[in-house]
Every structure is written in structure tokens, then in C-alpha cells.
Design an enzyme around this catalytic site. Structure first.
Site, PDB file in Angstrom:
ATOM      1  N   LEU A  94       0.477   6.593   3.107  1.00  0.00           N
ATOM      2  CA  LEU A  94       0.083   8.004   3.090  1.00  0.00           C
ATOM      3  C   LEU A  94       1.233   8.870   3.605  1.00  0.00           C
ATOM      4  O   LEU A  94       2.096   8.393   4.338  1.00  0.00           O
ATOM      5  CB  LEU A  94      -1.174   8.203   3.941  1.00  0.00           C
ATOM      6  CG  LEU A  94      -2.408   7.439   3.452  1.00  0.00           C
ATOM      7  CD1 LEU A  94      -3.566   7.597   4.428  1.00  0.00           C
ATOM      8  CD2 LEU A  94      -2.830   7.897   2.055  1.00  0.00           C
ATOM      9  N   THR A 109      -3.000  -2.662  11.429  1.00  0.00           N
ATOM     10  CA  THR A 109      -2.663  -4.024  11.841  1.00  0.00           C
ATOM     11  C   THR A 109      -1.746  -4.612  10.782  1.00  0.00           C
ATOM     12  O   THR A 109      -1.936  -4.401   9.585  1.00  0.00           O
ATOM     13  CB  THR A 109      -3.914  -4.901  12.065  1.00  0.00           C
ATOM     14  OG1 THR A 109      -3.499  -6.241  12.344  1.00  0.00           O
ATOM     15  CG2 THR A 109      -4.838  -4.913  10.878  1.00  0.00           C
ATOM     16  N   HIS A 110      -0.746  -5.324  11.262  1.00  0.00           N
ATOM     17  CA  HIS A 110       0.299  -5.837  10.374  1.00  0.00           C
ATOM     18  C   HIS A 110       0.449  -7.346  10.606  1.00  0.00           C
ATOM     19  O   HIS A 110       0.491  -7.794  11.762  1.00  0.00           O
ATOM     20  CB  HIS A 110       1.620  -5.122  10.696  1.00  0.00           C
ATOM     21  CG  HIS A 110       2.755  -5.582   9.855  1.00  0.00           C
ATOM     22  ND1 HIS A 110       2.931  -5.154   8.552  1.00  0.00           N
ATOM     23  CD2 HIS A 110       3.753  -6.451  10.103  1.00  0.00           C
ATOM     24  CE1 HIS A 110       4.000  -5.739   8.049  1.00  0.00           C
ATOM     25  NE2 HIS A 110       4.524  -6.532   8.960  1.00  0.00           N
ATOM     26  N   ASP A 146       5.275   0.768   9.436  1.00  0.00           N
ATOM     27  CA  ASP A 146       5.318  -0.386  10.356  1.00  0.00           C
ATOM     28  C   ASP A 146       6.270  -0.180  11.539  1.00  0.00           C
ATOM     29  O   ASP A 146       6.824  -1.150  12.073  1.00  0.00           O
ATOM     30  CB  ASP A 146       5.715  -1.669   9.596  1.00  0.00           C
ATOM     31  CG  ASP A 146       4.728  -2.010   8.488  1.00  0.00           C
ATOM     32  OD1 ASP A 146       3.539  -1.671   8.632  1.00  0.00           O
ATOM     33  OD2 ASP A 146       5.149  -2.605   7.480  1.00  0.00           O
TER      34      ASP A 146
HETATM   35  C1  GRF Z   1      -4.345  -8.045   6.981  1.00  0.00           C
HETATM   36  O1  GRF Z   1      -3.525  -9.185   7.139  1.00  0.00           O
HETATM   37  C2  GRF Z   1      -3.597  -6.828   7.453  1.00  0.00           C
HETATM   38  O2  GRF Z   1      -2.676  -7.069   8.465  1.00  0.00           O
HETATM   39  C3  GRF Z   1      -2.859  -6.404   6.203  1.00  0.00           C
HETATM   40  O3  GRF Z   1      -3.798  -6.634   5.174  1.00  0.00           O
HETATM   41  C4  GRF Z   1      -4.645  -7.729   5.518  1.00  0.00           C
HETATM   42  C5  GRF Z   1      -6.064  -7.269   5.275  1.00  0.00           C
HETATM   43  O4  GRF Z   1      -6.936  -8.342   5.050  1.00  0.00           O
HETATM   44  N1  GRF Z   1      -2.410  -5.035   6.328  1.00  0.00           N
HETATM   45  P1  GRF Z   1      -8.370  -8.134   4.358  1.00  0.00           P
HETATM   46  O5  GRF Z   1      -8.154  -7.443   3.030  1.00  0.00           O
HETATM   47  O6  GRF Z   1      -9.215  -7.313   5.273  1.00  0.00           O
HETATM   48  O7  GRF Z   1      -8.894  -9.535   4.208  1.00  0.00           O
END
Ligand code: GRF
Length: 197
Positions: A94, A109-110, A146
Site C-alpha cells: 500500500l 508479520t514477515h 519490511d
Molecule cells: C505468513 O507467513 C506471513 O508472514 C506472510 O504471509 C503468510 C500468511 O499466511 N506475510 P496465511 O495466508 O495466513 O496462511
């Protein structure tokens, strides 16, 4: 529903969303960028489910109008009086309007230990680099992808024979525990900030 009004942004399988729902976080709206499993999970949840379909903004190629898409997302968040935005597998970067509206109030979350392995291929990149430990990072989302302030991290060991799929699944198991805890802590800090003295 009590606490900070949360929005969750999804565009994938929604397993993280499912974990947030199971933790009973005060999710008032789930916004999806395309029809996806996450949107179906949201439909079974008492909060609202909103589709802001990328295809209506030029889709996935050069024609995509990222600013217009972002403005529409901000508008939808505004309609639901959202206070904290949580990205959970949201595949669209975004632009400035969302950061202007929710400065310091967007979490992500990454699947790597930032600042190592930013970007879309974090799990593959960690495997290719031959690291023995990777993990996940909960951080504030800023305009630079990130790169926002880190709120929580947890390590995950890379096992011999791991593929990107097996490693990512083990990382996601950890994310499904860590993310709700980090969100709750962050919500508590926001509540403290807005309490009268
Ligand atoms: C996670 O690993 C997150 O870190 C990343 O996308 C994944 C999401 O997993 N940005 P889900 O689609 O909720 O299973």
C-alpha cells in the site's frame, strides 16, 4: 466487542487470520484484495468482510492503480472506525495514504528474521543462503517494505531436507502463536496512550 478496533488485511489462505479469530481479537472488519479463503473465513466471523478487488483497480500488471486502491482501502477502514490495521498475508504493497491515516498503527508479520531476507521470497532466500536458523518478525509497517520498527521475533530452525513449503509451514506455526500475542501487547500500549491522565 471491547478494546482497540482491529482490521485484518488478507489476500491468501488466511491461516493467520484464523489464528487471530481463534484468539478472539476484536476484529471489526477483514479486508481482502481478492476473493480468497481469507474472505470466506471472514464471512463466518461476526465482524464485517469487505472485498476491495484489485481487478477493479487494474489488476496485477502495470495497469494497477496502487494509489487509488490504497485510498479505497483507507475509505473502507474509515467506515469501520478502525484503530489498528493488521496485515496477515496481504500481497499488495500500500502507498502513502494508508500510512498518513494510520501512522504507527499498521502491523505486519514477515517470515524471516528481519532485517535478514526482506521481500516476497523470504523463505526461499533463507534456504538459498544456507542459514541454519531463520524465523519470523512482527513489525510496524512503514512506507519502506519490511523495514519498520521490530516488535517481536522468534527463531525457527532450518532442517536438512527442508523445502520452502515445509519451512514456511513451520514458520507459520510460530507466527500463528507470536502474532496474536504481539498484537495484544501493541493494543495494550495504544490503550495506555489514549487513557486520560
Ligand atoms: C505468513 O507467513 C506471513 O508472514 C506472510 O504471509 C503468510 C500468511 O499466511 N506475510 P496465511 O495466508 O495466513 O496462511
Amino acid at each position: 466487542m471491547t478494546g482497540v478496533r482491529l482490521a485484518v488485511l488478507v489476500s491468501g489462505t488466511g491461516t493467520l487470520l484464523q489464528a487471530l479469530v481463534a484468539e478472539d481479537l476484536p476484529i471489526v472488519v477483514v479486508v481482502a484484495a481478492r476473493p480468497c479463503r481469507g474472505l470466506e473465513i471472514a464471512a463466518d466471523h461476526p465482524g464485517a468482510a469487505e472485498l476491495v478487488d484489485r481487478r477493479a483497480f487494474g489488476g496485477f500488471g502495470d495497469e494497477f492503480d496502487r494509489d487509488a486502491f490504497t485510498r479505497r482501502v483507507v475509505e473502507v477502514l474509515g467506515h469501520h472506525d478502525v484503530e489498528l490495521v493488521v496485515m496477515a498475508g496481504f500481497g499488495t504493497v500500500l502507498t502513502a495514504p494508508v500510512h498518513a491515516a494510520y501512522d504507527g498503527r499498521i502491523l505486519n508479520t514477515h517470515p524471516a528474521l528481519l532485517p535478514a531476507f526482506p521481500g516476497w521470497h523470504a523463505v526461499e532466500d533463507a534456504l538459498a543462503a544456507g542459514v541454519t536458523v531463520t524465523g519470523c518478525t512482527v513489525h510496524l509497517a512503514t512506507l519502506d517494505m519490511d523495514a519498520g520498527p521490530i516488535l517481536a521475533q522468534q527463531e525457527v530452525a532450518v532442517l536438512s531436507g527442508d523445502t520452502a513449503a515445509t519451512l514456511h509451514e513451520r514458520i507459520k506455526e510460530v507466527e500463528r502463536q507470536l502474532y496474536p500475542r504481539a498484537i495484544r501487547l501493541y493494543m495494550a500500549s495504544l490503550t495506555t496512550q489514549r487513557s486520560p491522565i
